[in-house]
Design an enzyme around this catalytic site. Structure first.
Site, short mmCIF file in Angstrom:
data_model
loop_
_atom_site.label_atom_id
_atom_site.label_comp_id
_atom_site.label_asym_id
_atom_site.label_seq_id
_atom_site.Cartn_x
_atom_site.Cartn_y
_atom_site.Cartn_z
N CYS A 13 -9.52 -3.82 27.32
CA CYS A 13 -8.53 -4.77 26.79
C CYS A 13 -8.93 -5.16 25.38
CB CYS A 13 -8.43 -6.01 27.69
SG CYS A 13 -9.94 -6.99 27.69
N ASP A 425 7.88 -1.16 -13.28
CA ASP A 425 7.62 -0.46 -14.54
C ASP A 425 8.91 0.31 -14.87
OD1 ASP A 425 6.23 0.86 -16.68
OD2 ASP A 425 6.08 2.60 -15.37
N ASP A 624 3.82 3.89 -11.51
CA ASP A 624 3.53 5.29 -11.21
C ASP A 624 2.08 5.51 -10.78
OD1 ASP A 624 2.15 5.08 -13.56
OD2 ASP A 624 3.50 6.34 -14.72
#
Length: 736
Positions: A13, A425, A624
């Site tokens: 568990c 951006d 990016d």
């Protein structure tokens, strides 16, 4: 600091995971340890100068569990073996348990008499027969529960196994006592046997359901090809994928899977990268382009040079990211861990209080007091609470991976749903990052737009400028045959001069026209209009007369405006941060539907602008993954655009494999769905216990005469765990 993944066996568990986590974090040199019950994995960050990996594995073993280093290269087989073994053992124990417990239940509940006839045969002393049926269940089937409870006790803790062992042992031992010394008192052999059977049934169903939560990883693991065709000395030979080395030349024919990552050295084709990026449209590939292992070559034959193998391939790194995400904990999990750590001792206290109250204060017999306290112990197992977060995270991150959205961990998944601001951006994120011809305008009735583009491209084919490349590419797209230019001369910062068919042409900006004293006043308004749209305008002149304009721009991505609209509908503020001038920035922002911009921002200053935006709340920065790294790191969530590039994978908390800006709102939406599931799971886990414990303790008995049977309590407890996993699996049905 080094990181190790350890496969852990024998966890029963979520409390087992807590015990192992505590043991690992106490070791000198361990900075961080995450143990996930759902994935049966421990992720440990440690200082290898202070502690060795074997020490970590030994500590896990010392707590009563099996442990071995998780091998990424054989992860699929290891995972399959582990899950298969777990299911096999649970199924075997379930069958044995049913074989003994069902007859015990029938006899104990319906046929229990001192002497009865069953199927024409006299059955004397049924309680002895029940003892024979219940004992294998109690001592063999439930043996793992005893081991788990003993392990918890050694670690000065208590867990689900503790409650099961206390409850069923109390019923079993009391029944043995009454059988031997006071047969008229009654027995509960069938209750203890059925409780264990129901718990085993619940764990079996839970194990089957948990396998579905990790289906995303299994699918990714299964798509990797087993062999590669190596080209050596002009000869082809098939070799196992393990034998491929960096630098090998590999040939891939149409319809075949690309075995490893590499760079194309010969051939042209389109490649289906959907299993990596989620993008269904095949990608054109030419010499010099990168190919990714496990993607499918659709048309032409390709020869490529191997650049990455084994665990360094894009596929292996993606699998690693998903595994780490599914093995990590979201901050909300700390709440569940804290509740669970206090919950079991409180339940034991409530069970003792229940027994004492009924037996000593309300003058009920020992059987009544025992049955209520056993019901309390059994119904209160906090399995559902322990499964609430990890199962939802596994399904959420798996669903994201299938859509090309890689989320690096539970913390990122949880934070994303709280985002108040998204900062984009511009170049390569809002825009395509590649200049394209947008306008070809002839200003001479004798020169068509087709001819204007032909002249410009013929002149620029000798130039290496990115704008020249865009013009030549547009001419190729329109299948225009280019002429050979002579006397070519590039004038830095202005443009180019060349001769075509004996005529002298000037192609460049206004500075070039002024230098050559070419009249341009008639085009000023049109040029300004195009520039206000963020376009770069180039002028083509023959001798001393302007004959046309060509505008080039980095155009916005198709889904940019749709993505911004979706974010606005979600109540999220959208900003654009760019190094471009304000006029270009406003033009692009306007097309994308962005009202807030920061222009003329240097790359190193972007992080400061993100910090300013954090006054509104949590900020996601989308870039990016290369020059935006500081801003991505400063943001609460860094979202990196990229088709599996190294930098993108390392930089962002979230990586969008398809380079699709529409995946930004999808990632936020996925986070919201996942957190909603976690909260639902936690609510029902807590609500179930808050409601179930008093009923099991018998608070309704004085008013209604209702008393909860321990068997029903066991069934309800098992069902709660299965329901939490099933609820998490419903995430797969959600549309992003």
């Amino acid at each position: 600091m080094k990181k190790i993944d350890i496969s852990v066996g024998g966890m029963h568990c979520a409390s087992c995971a807590t015990i192992i986590t505590k043991a690992l974090t106490k070791i000198n040199g361990v900075r961080e340890a995450n143990v996930n019950y759902s994935t049966a994995r421990a992720n440990v960050v440690f200082d290898e100068k202070v502690v060795l990996p074997n020490k970590l594995i030994d500590v896990v073993k010392s707590k009563g569990y099996t442990a071995q280093k998780y091998d990424t290269s054989s992860g699929k087989d290891q995972l399959a073996r582990q899950q298969k073994l777990e299911l096999f053992n649970l199924k075997k124990k379930l069958n044995i348990s049913l074989l003994f417990a069902v007859p015990a239940f029938i006899i104990g509940m319906f046929l229990m008499k001192e002497s009865i006839f069953f199927m024409g045969t006299e059955l004397l002393y049924a309680h002895y027969f029940l003892f024979i049926l219940a004992t294998p269940v109690q001592l063999y089937v439930a043996w793992d529960f005893y081991k788990g409870a003993w392990s918890a006790l050694k670690n000065k803790s208590a867990n689900m196994d503790t409650l099961i062992v206390m409850g069923t042992s109390a019923a079993y031992i009391f029944s043995v006592y009454t059988m031997l010394f006071n047969p008229s008192q009654g027995q509960y052999f069938e209750a203890s046997a059925m409780i264990i059977t129901l718990v085993i049934l619940g764990k079996f169903l839970e194990s089957k359901a948990k396998q579905k939560t990790s289906s995303a990883i299994k699918k990714l693991m299964n798509i990797a090809p087993k062999t590669a065709t190596i080209l050596k000395d002009g000869k082809e030979s098939k070799v196992p994928i393990e034998n491929v080395v960096v630098g090998d030349l590999i040939i891939v024919k149409p319809g075949e899977k690309i075995p490893v990552d590499g760079i194309i050295v010969e051939g042209h084709s389109s490649v289906d990268e959907s299993m990596i990026s989620g993008e269904s449209i095949p990608v054109d590939k030419n010499v010099g382009d990168k190919v990714i292992g496990a993607t499918i070559n659709k048309q032409g034959s390709l020869i490529f040079k191997t650049t990455e193998i084994g665990e360094n391939t894009t596929l292996a790194r993606i699998i690693k990211l998903i595994e780490e995400a599914q093995g990590s904990k979201a901050p909300i999990q700390r709440f569940a861990d804290t509740v669970s750590s206090y919950f079991v001792p409180i339940v034991i206290f409530v069970a003792i209080l229940t027994f004492s109250s009924w037996y000593f204060f309300f003058d009920k017999d020992i059987s009544f007091a025992l049955i209520t306290s056993v019901a309390v112990l059994v119904i209160a197992c906090p399995c559902a609470l322990g499964l609430a977060t990890p199962t939802a995270i596994m399904v959420g991150t798996g669903k994201g991976a299938k859509k090309g959205i890689l989320i690096k961990g539970g913390e990122a998944l949880e934070t994303a749903h709280k985002i108040k601001v998204v900062a984009f951006d511009k170049t390569g994120t809002i825009t395509k990052g590649i200049p394209q011809v947008t306008n070809v305008i002839s200003l001479n009735r004798n020169v068509t737009e087709h001819e204007l583009l032909e002249y410009a491209a013929s002149i620029e084919q000798s130039s290496e400028h990115s704008l020249a490349e865009a013009i030549v590419k547009e001419a190729e797209n329109q299948k225009i045959s280019l002429k050979r230019a002579t006397n070519f001369m590039a004038i830095p910062g202005m443009g180019v001069v060349a001769a075509l068919n004996g005529k002298k042409y000037f192609f460049g900006n206004e500075k070039l026209m002024n230098k050559e004293k070419i009249y341009t006043k008639e085009i000023i308004e049109k040029k300004k209009e195009l520039e206000n749209l963020g376009k770069t305008v180039m002028i083509l002149a023959e001798k001393n007369k302007v004959i046309g304009l060509i505008a080039v721009a980095d155009t916005i991505k198709e889904n940019a405006s749709n993505a911004v609209r979706r974010l606005h509908r979600m109540g999220i503020k959208v900003f654009m941060i760019t190094g471009d001038n304000e006029r270009t920035a406003k033009a692009i922002a306007s097309q994308a539907g962005i009202r807030n911009i920061f222009a003329d921002v240097l790359p190193e200053e972007k992080a400061n602008y993100v910090k300013k935006l954090q006054k509104y709340g949590e900020v996601a920065m989308v870039g990016d993954g290369i020059n935006d790294a500081p801003a991505l790191a400063q943001a609460d969530i860094g979202i990196a655009m990229g088709s599996g590039t190294d930098v993108a994978m390392e930089t962002g908390n979230v990586v969008l494999m398809k380079n699709d800006i529409l995946d930004v709102p999808k990632a936020v939406k996925l986070s919201k769905f996942t957190m909603a599931k976690i909260r639902q799971n936690m609510f029902w886990g807590l609500f179930y216990n808050v409601l179930g414990i008093p009923i099991a303790a018998g608070v309704l008995y004085p008013l209604t005469g209702w008393l909860l049977s321990p068997i029903i309590a066991g069934a309800a407890m098992a069902l709660s765990s299965v329901s939490v996993v099933s609820n998490s699996l419903l995430l797969k049905k959600k549309r992003l």
